[in-house]
Design a protein around this motif. Structure first.
Motif, mmCIF file in Angstrom:
data_model
loop_
_atom_site.group_PDB
_atom_site.id
_atom_site.type_symbol
_atom_site.label_atom_id
_atom_site.label_comp_id
_atom_site.label_asym_id
_atom_site.label_seq_id
_atom_site.Cartn_x
_atom_site.Cartn_y
_atom_site.Cartn_z
ATOM 1 N N UNK A 132 0.838 -1.198 0.000
ATOM 2 C CA UNK A 132 0.000 0.000 0.000
ATOM 3 C C UNK A 132 0.877 1.253 0.000
ATOM 4 N N UNK A 133 0.256 2.372 -0.257
ATOM 5 C CA UNK A 133 0.973 3.638 -0.258
ATOM 6 C C UNK A 133 1.578 3.893 1.130
ATOM 7 N N UNK A 134 2.847 4.232 1.171
ATOM 8 C CA UNK A 134 3.518 4.504 2.438
ATOM 9 C C UNK A 134 4.231 3.306 3.031
ATOM 10 N N UNK A 158 10.536 -2.015 6.403
ATOM 11 C CA UNK A 158 10.630 -1.863 7.862
ATOM 12 C C UNK A 158 9.238 -1.875 8.501
ATOM 13 N N UNK A 159 8.295 -1.122 7.909
ATOM 14 C CA UNK A 159 6.954 -1.069 8.491
ATOM 15 C C UNK A 159 6.248 -2.415 8.361
ATOM 16 N N UNK A 160 6.464 -3.088 7.231
ATOM 17 C CA UNK A 160 5.835 -4.402 7.032
ATOM 18 C C UNK A 160 6.433 -5.423 7.994
ATOM 19 N N UNK A 161 7.761 -5.383 8.153
ATOM 20 C CA UNK A 161 8.425 -6.302 9.084
ATOM 21 C C UNK A 161 7.920 -6.094 10.506
ATOM 22 N N UNK A 162 7.734 -4.834 10.899
ATOM 23 C CA UNK A 162 7.232 -4.540 12.237
ATOM 24 C C UNK A 162 5.803 -5.057 12.403
ATOM 25 N N UNK A 181 0.628 -1.978 -4.897
ATOM 26 C CA UNK A 181 -0.135 -2.995 -5.606
ATOM 27 C C UNK A 181 0.589 -4.309 -5.760
ATOM 28 N N UNK A 182 1.900 -4.309 -5.543
ATOM 29 C CA UNK A 182 2.660 -5.543 -5.651
ATOM 30 C C UNK A 182 2.308 -6.480 -4.491
ATOM 31 N N UNK A 183 2.268 -7.759 -4.762
ATOM 32 C CA UNK A 183 1.973 -8.750 -3.725
ATOM 33 C C UNK A 183 3.264 -9.442 -3.297
#
Length: 528
Positions: free
Chosen positions: A337-339, A343-347, A371-373
């Protein structure tokens, strides 16, 4: 004269091989793009195989063992606060010791290099460091590729005990030929040889202990060699250091087959009457269920003595549509998603950036596009995973075509005459059989499904033995994770079932080789 000798050593240093080398900006150095050497595999390995000759060069064959306060500090640590870790590492060591030592011996290296893998990864193929080093020998991507290891979305040979050990052997041969000291070679393996080269040149010494006393190397590297020596001493004489009740794993053994088509390993394991996890442990380089070709062929390791049946099983499990299928329960998909950044996904998913990069084969400087999975660890509670999957499928069907009737919220329904299951995306007879504690053969018989028939989305399957059951009973089916000291008799007594029922339910042919961490299904009808 001393300066001249030192400069000669430095001029002979190899500049191309880096384990955890840093560039001028403090970042990990990337690998060279071309001319990757080819790593050799071992066709088969059995404990009864004769051992090849050991290295006769005494300087190569013997790593000096110095007992000093730094080594004693690590021995004390492993006997105290670090004891649970050491017990776990020792238990795993027996599975790989003979195999890895054979590889080192065949490469003309001392067998004691084996204990580097103990302190690097604890002999875990899944070990991943904060610096994105992976596998038994903790190679970063660039170094692994430089030494011939294949790393792509389907395969990571850093997780393979043979290929990774071959690469580590090549690396150590180069380091020792440069420094002429095993301690400096190990230090270079940890911090990068350019750093060690600089200190050797500046201080005119090839004595690791002198560099350590002067604190000329990072603290991790100063402790690396003493930690290795302490681990080696304990592993060679565990009882002497108070490790007397280690539940050692049985040594790995295997034959191999060569096929010409990609194979679904879960289906193949089912046809071989093997636990998928055990079969995958023989072939850990494959990231998911599908084993792909290398060049024009695929080499698979199989249990000893199963060549003929494995060849047939592989042919019956061949796949034509090659796509990544994550191991069940390990991962889920996430749409960028935008933003978002790693690091944020790992957290969010309680993991590390290094793990996400490795799982999705993402180079260090790659950018995420909205949009990438990508794949992320599945943190959904086990009891909720099937509901999440079913609800998402129901939503997709509802959006595609409004239904006049109310859609059921679960894939299991109680109908007249028994219990039924509606086939969802990604289902197979094996996964459904596992979920409802039955067998593929029983499902095929109950639903008149032929051997090579394919399941279709929305297909309704009758669940054998479900006439008096319910979906709630299925949800309560018990699984026992084998712990240290467990045996089938104890497990059977705990759940009020018989040993023969456990063997039949879990297709156990050799109960004496029960491994710590194995998931044992408990027959529902008899469970407390």
């Amino acid at each position: 004269m001393r300066r001249l000798v030192t400069l000669c050593i430095v001029l002979g240093l190899l500049s191309g091989c880096v384990h955890k080398e840093l560039n001028a900006n403090g970042e990990k150095a990337a690998g060279n793009a071309g001319n990757e050497p080819e790593i050799k595999d071992i066709g088969s390995f059995r404990l009864s195989d004769p051992e090849g000759p050991k290295v006769v060069d005494q300087e190569l064959d013997v790593i000096p063992t110095e007992i000093n306060p730094m080594v004693e500090k690590w021995i004390t640590y492993f006997q105290g606060r670090g004891r649970p870790h050491m017990e776990r590492y020792l238990a795993r060591s027996s599975r790989y010791e003979k195999l890895m030592k054979k590889v080192l011996r065949d490469n003309g290296l001392p067998e004691d290099i084996f204990y580097i893998a103990l302190i690097e990864s604890g002999f875990s193929s899944q070990a991943t460091s904060h610096a994105a080093a992976v596998g038994y020998w903790q190679f970063i991507r660039g170094t692994g590729k430089r030494y011939g290891l294949e790393i792509n979305p389907f395969v990571d040979e850093r997780r393979d005990p043979v290929f990774a050990t071959q690469a580590a052997a090549e690396y150590f041969k180069g380091l020792y030929s440069v420094f002429g000291s095993w301690y400096l070679a190990m230090a270079s393996y940890n911090v990068g040889e350019n750093r060690v080269k600089r200190e050797v040149m500046n201080h005119y010494t090839r004595d690791f202990w002198e560099l350590a006393r002067k604190k000329r190397l990072p603290a991790e590297t100063v402790n690396y060699v003493p930690k290795f020596i302490a681990a080696k001493l304990i592993a060679k004489e565990p009882a002497k250091y108070g490790f007397e009740d280690i539940d050692y794993l049985p040594p790995i053994e295997f034959d191999h087959i060569t096929v010409k088509q990609p194979v679904n390993m879960r289906q193949m394991a089912e046809k071989l009457n093997l636990n998928y996890e055990d079969f995958k442990a023989l072939n850990p380089k494959f990231k998911g269920e599908v084993a792909i070709l290398k060049g024009s062929e695929l080499v698979l390791r199989i249990p000893p003595g199963t060549t003929e049946v494995a060849t047939v099983a592989a042919a019956e499990s061949a796949v034509t549509d090659v796509r990544f299928i994550a191991d069940s329960g390990d991962t889920q998909t996430y749409k960028i998603r935008k933003g978002d950044n790693l690091k944020t996904i790992a957290r969010k998913y309680r993991t590390s950036v290094a793990y996400l990069r490795d799982l999705n084969d993402l180079p260090r400087k790659s950018k995420l596009k909205v949009g990438r999975t990508i794949y992320v660890p599945d943190r959904t509670p086990l009891r909720d995973r099937s509901d999440r999957k079913n609800n998402s499928t129901v939503a997709a069907k509802s959006n595609a075509k409004p239904a006049p009737e109310k859609v059921t919220e679960t894939a299991t329904a109680e109908l007249t005459g028994g219990r039924y299951y509606v086939v969802q995306s990604g289902d197979s007879l094996f996964s459904i059989a596992q979920k409802y504690s039955t067998s593929v053969a029983e499902l095929q018989k109950a639903n008149n499904i032929k051997r090579k028939s394919k399941l279709k989305l929305g297909m309704k399957l009758k669940i054998p033995g479900g006439d008096n059951g319910s979906a709630r009973e299925v949800a309560k089916s018990k699984v026992h994770v084998v712990r240290k000291g467990d045996n089938l008799s104890d497990i059977a007594a705990k759940y009020n079932v018989s040993v023969s029922q456990l063997k039949q339910k879990n297709k156990l042919r050799n109960p004496s080789s029960l491994m710590v961490g194995t998931r044992i299904q408990i027959p529902i009808a008899e469970a407390n």
